[in-house]
Design a protein around this motif. Sequence first.
Motif, short mmCIF file in Angstrom:
data_model
loop_
_atom_site.label_atom_id
_atom_site.label_comp_id
_atom_site.label_asym_id
_atom_site.label_seq_id
_atom_site.Cartn_x
_atom_site.Cartn_y
_atom_site.Cartn_z
N PHE A 107 0.83 -1.20 0.00
CA PHE A 107 0.00 0.00 0.00
C PHE A 107 0.86 1.26 0.00
CE2 PHE A 107 -1.54 3.43 2.70
CZ PHE A 107 -2.61 3.88 1.95
N LEU A 108 1.86 1.29 0.85
CA LEU A 108 2.69 2.50 0.97
C LEU A 108 3.38 2.82 -0.35
CD1 LEU A 108 3.83 4.80 2.68
CD2 LEU A 108 5.64 3.24 3.44
N GLN A 109 3.93 1.80 -1.00
CA GLN A 109 4.63 2.02 -2.27
C GLN A 109 3.66 2.58 -3.32
OE1 GLN A 109 6.74 -1.36 -3.80
NE2 GLN A 109 7.34 -0.32 -5.65
N VAL B 284 2.82 6.24 -2.37
CA VAL B 284 3.96 7.14 -2.57
C VAL B 284 4.14 7.45 -4.06
CG1 VAL B 284 6.50 7.21 -2.46
CG2 VAL B 284 5.17 6.59 -0.44
N ILE B 285 4.08 6.44 -4.89
CA ILE B 285 4.26 6.66 -6.33
C ILE B 285 3.16 7.57 -6.87
CG2 ILE B 285 4.22 5.52 -8.58
CD1 ILE B 285 5.75 3.18 -7.19
N LYS B 286 1.91 7.35 -6.48
CA LYS B 286 0.81 8.20 -6.94
C LYS B 286 1.00 9.63 -6.44
CE LYS B 286 -3.88 9.04 -7.76
NZ LYS B 286 -3.70 10.38 -8.25
N HIS B 287 1.31 9.78 -5.17
CA HIS B 287 1.50 11.11 -4.59
C HIS B 287 2.64 11.86 -5.29
CE1 HIS B 287 1.71 14.32 -1.63
NE2 HIS B 287 3.02 14.13 -1.63
N GLN C 132 4.76 16.00 -8.84
CA GLN C 132 5.67 16.38 -9.92
C GLN C 132 4.91 17.03 -11.08
OE1 GLN C 132 8.13 12.95 -10.75
NE2 GLN C 132 8.76 12.83 -8.60
N LEU C 133 3.69 16.58 -11.34
CA LEU C 133 2.86 17.23 -12.36
C LEU C 133 2.55 18.67 -11.96
CD1 LEU C 133 0.43 14.32 -13.30
CD2 LEU C 133 2.21 15.33 -14.75
N PHE D 182 13.79 8.15 -2.65
CA PHE D 182 12.93 7.56 -1.63
C PHE D 182 12.25 6.30 -2.14
CE2 PHE D 182 8.94 7.10 0.75
CZ PHE D 182 9.48 6.88 2.00
N ILE D 183 11.84 6.30 -3.39
CA ILE D 183 11.21 5.10 -3.95
C ILE D 183 12.20 3.94 -3.94
CG2 ILE D 183 10.28 4.07 -6.08
CD1 ILE D 183 8.94 6.86 -6.57
N ARG D 184 13.47 4.21 -4.27
CA ARG D 184 14.49 3.16 -4.20
C ARG D 184 14.65 2.66 -2.76
NH1 ARG D 184 16.96 6.61 -7.83
NH2 ARG D 184 18.36 7.46 -6.25
N THR D 185 14.68 3.60 -1.80
CA THR D 185 14.79 3.23 -0.39
C THR D 185 13.59 2.38 0.03
OG1 THR D 185 16.06 5.19 0.17
CG2 THR D 185 14.86 4.14 1.98
#
Length: 90
Positions: free
Chosen positions: A1-3, A6-9, A14-15, A35-38
């Motif tokens: 869920f967190l991943q 985070v990607i959506k947010h 960024q948009l 952070f996504i890599r972490t």
Amino acid sequence: FLQEYVIKHFTDEQLLHKSVGYTKASTHAGYHDAFIRTLKDLIAKVNREGTTLAVTINVSQIVTTWLTDHILVHDMEFSRFYRNKKQEER
């Protein structure tokens, strides 16, 4: 869920950066990518070691520290840029 969250947010954020011409958009996106890599590394750790108390505390500390720093420093910097830009447009 967190991943997924985070990607959506980060994508939405960024948009917004691009739509208002944020001068540090690419740098800010780099923080998101790191952070996504972490996060992916933490997910791998949980999958490898399970949800032990030590792993849960470690994940919680890393995520909390990163998010707190990111929000208080980098997101606030964008917030100031955005407010100034909107005031200039008036």
